[in-house]
Design a protein around this motif. Structure first.
Motif, PDB file in Angstrom:
ATOM      1  N   ARG A  10      -2.296   2.272   0.146  1.00  0.00           N
ATOM      2  CA  ARG A  10      -1.533   1.102   0.779  1.00  0.00           C
ATOM      3  C   ARG A  10      -1.642   0.146  -0.258  1.00  0.00           C
ATOM      4  O   ARG A  10      -2.637  -0.077  -0.816  1.00  0.00           O
ATOM      5  N   GLY A  11      -0.566  -0.441  -0.684  1.00  0.00           N
ATOM      6  CA  GLY A  11      -0.498  -1.519  -1.765  1.00  0.00           C
ATOM      7  C   GLY A  11       0.658  -1.917  -1.858  1.00  0.00           C
ATOM      8  O   GLY A  11       1.615  -1.594  -1.609  1.00  0.00           O
ATOM      9  N   ASP A  25       4.514  -4.197   0.043  1.00  0.00           N
ATOM     10  CA  ASP A  25       3.595  -3.526   0.916  1.00  0.00           C
ATOM     11  C   ASP A  25       3.910  -2.228   1.509  1.00  0.00           C
ATOM     12  O   ASP A  25       5.060  -2.126   2.314  1.00  0.00           O
ATOM     13  N   TYR A  27       3.228   2.402   1.085  1.00  0.00           N
ATOM     14  CA  TYR A  27       2.507   3.343   1.510  1.00  0.00           C
ATOM     15  C   TYR A  27       2.949   4.575   0.414  1.00  0.00           C
ATOM     16  O   TYR A  27       4.004   4.856   0.412  1.00  0.00           O
ATOM     17  N   GLN A  42       4.837   2.586   7.070  1.00  0.00           N
ATOM     18  CA  GLN A  42       3.928   3.932   7.360  1.00  0.00           C
ATOM     19  C   GLN A  42       4.427   4.890   8.329  1.00  0.00           C
ATOM     20  O   GLN A  42       4.420   6.252   8.104  1.00  0.00           O
ATOM     21  N   VAL A  54      -5.916   6.024   5.552  1.00  0.00           N
ATOM     22  CA  VAL A  54      -5.145   4.907   4.889  1.00  0.00           C
ATOM     23  C   VAL A  54      -6.227   4.358   4.016  1.00  0.00           C
ATOM     24  O   VAL A  54      -7.199   3.703   4.326  1.00  0.00           O
ATOM     25  N   ASP A  56      -6.645   0.781   1.718  1.00  0.00           N
ATOM     26  CA  ASP A  56      -6.066  -0.068   1.561  1.00  0.00           C
ATOM     27  C   ASP A  56      -6.448  -0.639  -0.001  1.00  0.00           C
ATOM     28  O   ASP A  56      -7.562  -1.055  -0.248  1.00  0.00           O
ATOM     29  N   THR A  57      -5.664  -0.372  -1.058  1.00  0.00           N
ATOM     30  CA  THR A  57      -6.119  -0.855  -2.306  1.00  0.00           C
ATOM     31  C   THR A  57      -6.190  -2.121  -2.476  1.00  0.00           C
ATOM     32  O   THR A  57      -6.950  -2.525  -3.597  1.00  0.00           O
ATOM     33  N   GLU A  58      -5.672  -3.017  -1.913  1.00  0.00           N
ATOM     34  CA  GLU A  58      -5.570  -4.569  -2.071  1.00  0.00           C
ATOM     35  C   GLU A  58      -5.067  -4.744  -3.485  1.00  0.00           C
ATOM     36  O   GLU A  58      -5.778  -5.775  -4.215  1.00  0.00           O
TER      37      GLU A  58
END
Length: 262
Positions: A10-11, A25, A27, A42, A54, A56-58
Motif C-alpha cells: 500500500r502506498g 493511496d 494497492y 483494495q 498488506v 503499508d510502505t508509507e
C-alpha cells in the motif's frame, strides 16, 4: 526454488504509463514475485488477494529500472574522456591517462580496503537509486570486502541476498583458449554457463570492432560454449550470422552505450 509469498503493498503509486498516473493511496498485489494487479481500492483487487498481508510502505512506489551491465565502483569517478577510437579493449586499458586517473585510484586506493570500499558502494548505490535503478549488475567489480559490502537498498544480481532469486555468474577477462591450461579454462567456462545455481552468466564478449575481437566469439562457438544462460556484454565485434547463432541458442546480449563508444 521456494514458492514466493503473496502479499499487497500500500502506498502512493506512480504508474509507468504515458501519463505517469499517480494513485495517491493505492494497492499493488504481488504474487510469486510478479505484480498481479494495481487498484485504488483494495476491494477492487482480484478475489485471490482477499485476506492477504498488506504492507503499508508509507511512501511512494515507483517502477524500478534494471541496469544489466555496469562497473558501479567506477561511478565514484567522472567519466573518462576517451582520446581516440580503439579497435578492442586491450588497447585502451593501457592508456597512461586512464591508468593514472581511473584504474589506479580505484584499485590501489578507494577499493583496496573494506572500510572505504563499503563507503564507495553506498555512494554509487545512492547515485543509481536517484536515477531510478533498483537492480544492477557489476557492483562488486574491483571492490574489497566481498558480498557483505553490497547488501543495501539496491539489488545486486551477482549477490541478490534473496533465497527466491538465483545469482548470476560473471566473467570479465577474455577466455584464453591458447594458454597452456586452456583445457582447464574451457572446462571451467562450460561448467559456469551450465551451472543450475546461476540464473545467467555475464561475459564480456567481443568488446571491440576488429577481427581479433570477433575471434573470442568464434572460440566459444568452436568449443560449444554457447548456452541459453550466456549473456554477452558489448558484443560489438559480432557479425549478423553470429547474432543469429546466439539467438538460436537462446543466448542474450547486453549493450552498454557509454563503454561502446570505441
Amino acid at each position: 526454488m521456494a514458492q514466493r509469498p503473496t502479499f499487497i503493498l500500500r502506498g502512493r503509486i506512480v504508474k509507468m504509463n504515458d501519463d505517469l498516473t499517480v494513485i495517491n493511496d493505492g494497492y499493488v498485489a504481488i504474487k510469486n514475485g510478479i505484480i498481479a494487479a494495481i487498484a485504488q481500492d483494495q476491494n477492487d483487487l482480484p478475489d485471490e488477494f482477499a485476506g492477504k498481508t498488506v504492507v503499508d510502505t508509507e511512501g511512494t512506489i515507483f517502477p524500478g529500472l534494471i541496469d544489466l551491465h555496469n562497473h558501479f565502483a567506477y561511478n565514484v569517478l567522472p567519466l573518462w574522456l576517451v582520446p581516440k577510437q580503439y579497435a578492442n579493449r586491450s588497447q585502451w586499458q593501457s592508456n597512461s591517462d586512464y591508468q593514472l586517473n581511473y584504474s589506479k585510484p580505484l584499485k590501489e586506493v578507494l577499493a583496496v580496503n573494506a572500510v572505504p570500499a563499503k563507503a564507495l558502494v553506498r555512494y554509487v548505490e545512492a547515485k543509481a537509486l536517484f536515477g531510478g535503478t533498483t537492480t544492477g549488475q557489476g557492483i562488486n567489480t574491483q571492490v574489497n570486502g566481498g558480498p557483505q559490502s553490497f547488501r543495501g537498498a539496491m539489488r545486486n544480481v551477482e549477490n541478490p541476498d534473496d533465497m527466491n532469486l538465483l545469482p548470476a555468474g560473471t566473467m570479465v577477462p577474455n577466455l584464453n583458449v591458447t594458454a597452456s591450461d586452456a583445457e582447464k579454462r574451457i572446462a571451467a567456462f562450460r561448467k559456469a554457463i551450465l551451472n543450475p545455481g546461476y540464473a545467467a552468466y555475464y561475459y564480456h564478449l567481443s568488446e571491440g570492432i576488429d577481427d581479433l575481437t570477433r575471434q573470442h566469439f568464434l572460440n566459444l562457438k568452436m568449443h560449444d560454449l554457447i548456452s541459453s544462460k550466456l549473456v554477452g556484454i558489448h558484443s560489438l565485434g559480432l557479425h549478423s550470422e553470429d547474432l543469429n547463432e546466439l539467438a538460436s541458442k537462446g543466448a542474450k546480449i547486453v549493450w552498454s552505450p557509454f563503454s561502446n563508444n570505441l
